[in-house]
Design an enzyme around this catalytic site. Sequence first.
Site, mmCIF file in Angstrom:
data_model
loop_
_atom_site.group_PDB
_atom_site.id
_atom_site.type_symbol
_atom_site.label_atom_id
_atom_site.label_comp_id
_atom_site.label_asym_id
_atom_site.label_seq_id
_atom_site.Cartn_x
_atom_site.Cartn_y
_atom_site.Cartn_z
ATOM 1 C CB SER A 155 2.088 14.955 11.620
ATOM 2 O OG SER A 155 2.307 14.031 12.558
ATOM 3 C CE LYS A 160 1.280 12.958 8.687
ATOM 4 N NZ LYS A 160 0.598 11.712 8.764
ATOM 5 C CG HIS A 164 6.026 12.691 10.043
ATOM 6 N ND1 HIS A 164 4.958 11.886 10.392
ATOM 7 C CD2 HIS A 164 6.107 13.602 11.132
ATOM 8 C CE1 HIS A 164 4.562 12.127 11.580
ATOM 9 N NE2 HIS A 164 5.319 13.120 12.103
ATOM 10 C CG ASN A 165 2.970 9.023 8.806
ATOM 11 O OD1 ASN A 165 3.090 10.060 8.961
ATOM 12 N ND2 ASN A 165 1.517 8.344 8.533
ATOM 13 C CD GLU A 173 3.637 8.027 12.975
ATOM 14 O OE1 GLU A 173 3.461 9.331 12.735
ATOM 15 O OE2 GLU A 173 2.635 7.226 12.975
ATOM 16 C CE LYS A 205 -5.021 4.775 9.699
ATOM 17 N NZ LYS A 205 -4.768 4.672 11.379
HETATM 18 C C1 6PG Z 1 0.247 11.486 12.398
HETATM 19 C C2 6PG Z 1 0.127 9.803 12.407
HETATM 20 C C3 6PG Z 1 -1.209 9.717 11.594
HETATM 21 C C4 6PG Z 1 -1.663 8.408 11.615
HETATM 22 C C5 6PG Z 1 -1.015 7.227 11.265
HETATM 23 C C6 6PG Z 1 -0.985 5.990 11.724
HETATM 24 O O1 6PG Z 1 1.330 11.748 11.781
HETATM 25 O O2 6PG Z 1 -0.517 12.133 13.185
HETATM 26 O O3 6PG Z 1 1.232 9.395 11.496
HETATM 27 O O4 6PG Z 1 -1.125 9.865 10.210
HETATM 28 O O5 6PG Z 1 -1.747 8.077 13.336
HETATM 29 O O6 6PG Z 1 -1.851 7.085 9.765
HETATM 30 O O7 6PG Z 1 -0.610 5.220 10.817
HETATM 31 P P1 6PG Z 1 -0.611 3.535 10.779
HETATM 32 O O8 6PG Z 1 -2.090 3.175 11.153
HETATM 33 O O9 6PG Z 1 0.038 3.034 9.523
HETATM 34 O O10 6PG Z 1 0.016 3.018 12.011
#
Ligand code: 6PG
Length: 479
Positions: A128, A182, A185-186, A189, A260
């Site tokens: 990340s 991870k 984590h997302n 996020e 994504k």
């Molecule tokens: C990170 C981000 C990275 C990316 C995501 C965005 O930890 O560096 O999470 O993995 O920016 O894939 O996800 P979305 O396109 O689903 O918002």
Amino acid sequence: ASANIGVVGLAVMGSNLARNLASREGNTVAIFNRSYEKTQSLLDAHPEAGFAPAQTYQEFADSLQKPRTAIIMVKAGGPTDAVIDSLVEVFEPGDIIVDGGNAYFPDTIRREKAVRETGINFVGAGISGGEEGALLGPSIMPGGSDESWVTLGPILKSIAAVAEGEPCVTHVGHDGAGHFVKMVHNGIEYADMQLIAEAYDLIRRGTGKTPAEIAEIFAEWNRGELESYLIEITAEVLRQVDASTGEPLVDVILDQAGAKGTGAWTVQTALALGVPVSGIAEATFARSLSSHPEQRAVAGALPGPDEAFTVADPDAFIEDVRLALYASKIVAYSQGFDEIRAGAAEYDWNIDLGAISKIWRGGCIIRAQFLNRIADAYAAEPALPVLLTAPYFTEAITRAQAAWRRVVVAAAQAGIPAPAFSSSLSYYDGIRADRLPAALVQGQRDFFGAHTYKRIDKPGTFHTQWSGDRTEIEAEDTH
Ligand code: 6PG
């Protein structure tokens, strides 16, 4: 063989990671890309990196010292499988293949099992920090075997971000554990971003402040307990003026949020595990809702409240929103850690939640001051069942809850959607309730499906003969 580490896939993330590796003492980096032009342009742009370029997988393997260690940075899914297959052909038992993409953890479990059969180690590693993190120091969440960690650990430590003097990388657990963490984590996020977006929206619509003015509020918040990368970049985004129209850029950007897939995976996995990650789920659904212009266009005629939304005391309201944001953020992280705890139990991973909070303190997108408090909570009580109940968080919510409730009420009355704020509050009230109406749901289930229930006053499983004389009988719990 001159290189101790290789990178396959030289798009932005791969190139930046390769440059990061090359910049650290003791590393020589082999590089490979499906089309050689990308390799050549990286070589041309960064002669100082001393890369060992390869034109074929065989050359790539030959340029690596044993045990060979290669990090794959290609698109998740089919492209990753193709690269793994090619590396397996040229690697030997004991070598290490690392997938640094955002893979779905069941894929990582499957790949690890298949690759292990060849004697080669496979490590799914969540990375990340975006492009900048890859270049300057990401937070890294590797899974895989203990054997692979012996070689990989020092290499990853050399490139990871550093927080409070410690590298932001730890061996998370076996096979898919790294990608699982991870993924969560997302999910967190997503929740963090949605909460910030709701805070911005409420302040803007309640006080009439401009994006630039709200940027200053976020910058101020970033000097307190909310200090975090996402709050910091929010101020930057809100300050940005569009060059072609002169409007705040945020007003010119189409209000349909993309995704994504990692947020959806977090929610799907939580559903399967039975973990209520309601804040993360609402954040994910909020992106889905925003991205249906056809529905939003026809629904535009639906009525809202009659009165206009104005707050009597803007400064007090802004402070309420700050507290609501903090309390909701605590809930989102508590839910995320709950999912990791449940995932570890389900998949037999020995995950140290305190170590996870520490490696998220630097490098990653959700890095925040606040993660130190989570680390403290798990240090004090490693088996903490719900993060919320750690003394620091209970105190923080006690301080915030009246404001939190006022903000959710204000949003509802004003007709402003605040799904992450309100679902977090509902979760909080649910988890702290002495009794829940789940008892009634059990009664309903028993009524229509003889699904049985348990009683508060004696052991056993019971069924009421609803369609008969309504007597209660002891039942076998077979449903
Ligand atoms: C990170 C981000 C990275 C990316 C995501 C965005 O930890 O560096 O999470 O993995 O920016 O894939 O996800 P979305 O396109 O689903 O918002």
